[in-house]
Design a protein around this motif. Structure first.
Motif, PDB file in Angstrom:
ATOM      1  N   GLY A  68     -36.840 -46.569 -35.623  1.00  0.00           N
ATOM      2  CA  GLY A  68     -35.825 -46.679 -34.591  1.00  0.00           C
ATOM      3  C   GLY A  68     -35.071 -47.991 -34.625  1.00  0.00           C
ATOM      4  O   GLY A  68     -34.033 -48.120 -33.981  1.00  0.00           O
ATOM      5  N   MET A  69     -35.582 -48.964 -35.379  1.00  0.00           N
ATOM      6  CA  MET A  69     -34.897 -50.252 -35.500  1.00  0.00           C
ATOM      7  C   MET A  69     -33.825 -50.175 -36.589  1.00  0.00           C
ATOM      8  O   MET A  69     -33.935 -49.410 -37.550  1.00  0.00           O
ATOM      9  CB  MET A  69     -35.878 -51.363 -35.882  1.00  0.00           C
ATOM     10  CG  MET A  69     -36.874 -51.722 -34.825  1.00  0.00           C
ATOM     11  SD  MET A  69     -37.872 -53.147 -35.411  1.00  0.00           S
ATOM     12  CE  MET A  69     -38.992 -53.349 -34.037  1.00  0.00           C
ATOM     13  N   ALA A  70     -32.783 -51.003 -36.454  1.00  0.00           N
ATOM     14  CA  ALA A  70     -31.835 -51.186 -37.543  1.00  0.00           C
ATOM     15  C   ALA A  70     -32.559 -51.815 -38.732  1.00  0.00           C
ATOM     16  O   ALA A  70     -33.572 -52.498 -38.555  1.00  0.00           O
ATOM     17  CB  ALA A  70     -30.676 -52.068 -37.095  1.00  0.00           C
ATOM     18  N   LYS A  71     -32.048 -51.573 -39.932  1.00  0.00           N
ATOM     19  CA  LYS A  71     -32.739 -52.044 -41.140  1.00  0.00           C
ATOM     20  C   LYS A  71     -32.991 -53.541 -41.103  1.00  0.00           C
ATOM     21  O   LYS A  71     -34.081 -54.012 -41.448  1.00  0.00           O
ATOM     22  CB  LYS A  71     -31.938 -51.667 -42.387  1.00  0.00           C
ATOM     23  CG  LYS A  71     -32.597 -52.082 -43.699  1.00  0.00           C
ATOM     24  CD  LYS A  71     -31.926 -51.420 -44.877  1.00  0.00           C
ATOM     25  CE  LYS A  71     -30.558 -51.974 -45.150  1.00  0.00           C
ATOM     26  NZ  LYS A  71     -30.613 -53.332 -45.760  1.00  0.00           N
ATOM     27  N   ALA A  74     -35.763 -54.344 -38.691  1.00  0.00           N
ATOM     28  CA  ALA A  74     -37.040 -53.882 -39.234  1.00  0.00           C
ATOM     29  C   ALA A  74     -37.562 -54.857 -40.282  1.00  0.00           C
ATOM     30  O   ALA A  74     -38.749 -55.205 -40.296  1.00  0.00           O
ATOM     31  CB  ALA A  74     -36.885 -52.492 -39.839  1.00  0.00           C
ATOM     32  N   ALA A  96     -31.313 -39.133 -35.078  1.00  0.00           N
ATOM     33  CA  ALA A  96     -31.467 -40.550 -35.434  1.00  0.00           C
ATOM     34  C   ALA A  96     -30.102 -41.205 -35.604  1.00  0.00           C
ATOM     35  O   ALA A  96     -29.111 -40.553 -35.952  1.00  0.00           O
ATOM     36  CB  ALA A  96     -32.286 -40.703 -36.705  1.00  0.00           C
ATOM     37  N   THR A  97     -30.058 -42.505 -35.363  1.00  0.00           N
ATOM     38  CA  THR A  97     -28.824 -43.280 -35.516  1.00  0.00           C
ATOM     39  C   THR A  97     -28.679 -43.743 -36.957  1.00  0.00           C
ATOM     40  O   THR A  97     -29.645 -44.233 -37.550  1.00  0.00           O
ATOM     41  CB  THR A  97     -28.845 -44.503 -34.579  1.00  0.00           C
ATOM     42  OG1 THR A  97     -28.974 -44.048 -33.228  1.00  0.00           O
ATOM     43  CG2 THR A  97     -27.578 -45.322 -34.718  1.00  0.00           C
ATOM     44  N   ASN A 100     -30.608 -46.741 -38.912  1.00  0.00           N
ATOM     45  CA  ASN A 100     -31.901 -47.068 -38.314  1.00  0.00           C
ATOM     46  C   ASN A 100     -33.047 -46.474 -39.125  1.00  0.00           C
ATOM     47  O   ASN A 100     -32.899 -45.434 -39.777  1.00  0.00           O
ATOM     48  CB  ASN A 100     -31.985 -46.555 -36.877  1.00  0.00           C
ATOM     49  CG  ASN A 100     -31.173 -47.407 -35.916  1.00  0.00           C
ATOM     50  OD1 ASN A 100     -30.480 -48.328 -36.324  1.00  0.00           O
ATOM     51  ND2 ASN A 100     -31.260 -47.103 -34.634  1.00  0.00           N
ATOM     52  N   VAL A 101     -34.205 -47.115 -39.043  1.00  0.00           N
ATOM     53  CA  VAL A 101     -35.389 -46.671 -39.795  1.00  0.00           C
ATOM     54  C   VAL A 101     -35.940 -45.387 -39.184  1.00  0.00           C
ATOM     55  O   VAL A 101     -36.116 -45.285 -37.959  1.00  0.00           O
ATOM     56  CB  VAL A 101     -36.472 -47.765 -39.790  1.00  0.00           C
ATOM     57  CG1 VAL A 101     -37.736 -47.281 -40.493  1.00  0.00           C
ATOM     58  CG2 VAL A 101     -35.949 -49.033 -40.457  1.00  0.00           C
ATOM     59  N   VAL A 122     -34.290 -44.943 -44.222  1.00  0.00           N
ATOM     60  CA  VAL A 122     -33.266 -45.235 -43.216  1.00  0.00           C
ATOM     61  C   VAL A 122     -32.353 -44.014 -43.062  1.00  0.00           C
ATOM     62  O   VAL A 122     -32.036 -43.336 -44.048  1.00  0.00           O
ATOM     63  CB  VAL A 122     -32.448 -46.479 -43.642  1.00  0.00           C
ATOM     64  CG1 VAL A 122     -31.275 -46.727 -42.711  1.00  0.00           C
ATOM     65  CG2 VAL A 122     -33.360 -47.706 -43.696  1.00  0.00           C
TER      66      VAL A 122
END
Length: 211
Positions: A68-71, A74, A96-97, A100-101, A122
């Motif tokens: 859920g985090m941006a690369k 993360a 998922a966005t 994002n992971v 991702v």
């Protein structure tokens, strides 16, 4: 007999075991509230036993949950956990966005050696189908994906109008990381042979080829 290597660092434990003419067996990593990271929590067999090899469990670090985090975030979280970012690949997951992971390997919660690599998947984007579009329209479609144009080359085509895309690489539908490059082959115009022609004739031939 098997030496005692509990609370030893991995290197010291290995040297102690091999100095006793034994082999180092399996090495696994686990949680410990008392043993520092990188040191032996337990061994099998226990000290004083007889065996050809000694298996070790060491105090490790836990893979954080970065799904859920941006690369970039993360990777920062992995660095903070004394881990490194491994291979980053594109994938898809409903809802998922992009960027994002969506998955890690090893998974969150697994105990590993400090400095281990964690591979990230991702959320990517699908390459749009830009074949048949004008170069300008193709570039606009890629930017909206969002992707970038890679190498643009020109080739002859009997079916695609000049200035329109004949082929793209990777192919339409391929899932890529946002910002990745897509190479285009655009239908071009053959340069006429004006060698040995007088200036006016040559200029006329070039103009007729829309060059």
């Amino acid at each position: 007999s098997v030496p005692n290597v509990v609370n030893f660092s991995l290197d010291v434990a290995k040297n102690t075991i091999t100095s006793a003419h034994l082999r180092v067996g399996t090495i696994t990593w686990d949680r410990s509230a008392t043993v520092p990271v990188g040191y032996v929590i337990s061994q099998n067999p226990l000290p004083g036993g007889c065996a050809a090899s000694v298996n070790l469990v060491l105090s490790g670090v836990q893979v954080p949950n970065v799904v859920g985090m941006a690369k970039a975030a993360a990777s920062s979280a992995l660095t903070g956990a004394s881990l490194t970012t491994g291979t980053v690949t594109a994938g898809t997951l409903a809802g998922a966005t992009v960027g994002n992971v969506i998955q890690t390997s090893p998974s969150a919660g697994v105990w590993v050696a400090p400095g281990s690599t964690v591979d990230l998947t991702v959320m990517g984007v699908a390459v749009p189908d830009v074949t048949g579009k004008t170069k300008a329209a193709a570039l606009s479609a890629l930017a909206g994906a969002p992707l970038t144009a890679g190498a643009i080359t020109f080739a002859a085509s009997t079916t695609v109008p000049a200035g329109s895309v004949i082929n793209e690489d990777p192919a339409a539908g391929t899932v890529m990381l946002a910002g990745s490059a897509v190479n285009l082959v655009v239908s071009g115009i053959a340069v006429p042979n004006v060698v040995s022609q007088v200036s006016a004739t040559g200029q006329s031939a070039i103009t007729g080829a829309t060059l």
